[in-house]
Write a protein that holds these residues in place. Sequence first.
Motif: not given
Length: 131
Positions: A67-70, A72-78
């Motif tokens: 899931n590219w959306l999840f 992307t958001a997870a990587a940015l948050t991390y």
Amino acid sequence: METKMKTLKKFALFCVFCLGALVTVYQSWGVMLMAFPGVIFLHKPLDVIHKNKYIALLFWFVLFSINWLFATAAALTYFFIHVWHLHQQNIPLNDSSYVKRAPRRINPSTGLLMKNRHFDMTGEAYGWKID
């Protein structure tokens, strides 16, 4: 008092996760709402994964392919969590950032900044005796 704030933060993150799950039923960007608290809750296991850069790269590649959306958001948050921790540590970049500047001199008659000892920015003389 601090344990109450931790509990309150965890409850707020859980509410954001639940809101993301509800939004995901109708809109795909609800997955992003679920990623932010997910990364915060799973921060320590993610740190273990990131001990080896190849395992971390494989982890993010698999997550991105699922899931590219999840992902992307997870990587940015991390990434922002790590930037925030570096900001909290207040590590100076280098010793040259503490260079002392010369004090500013202002010509009292014109109020302008002095270029050098005797002339301000417009070339007006200061400190000279007029004969």
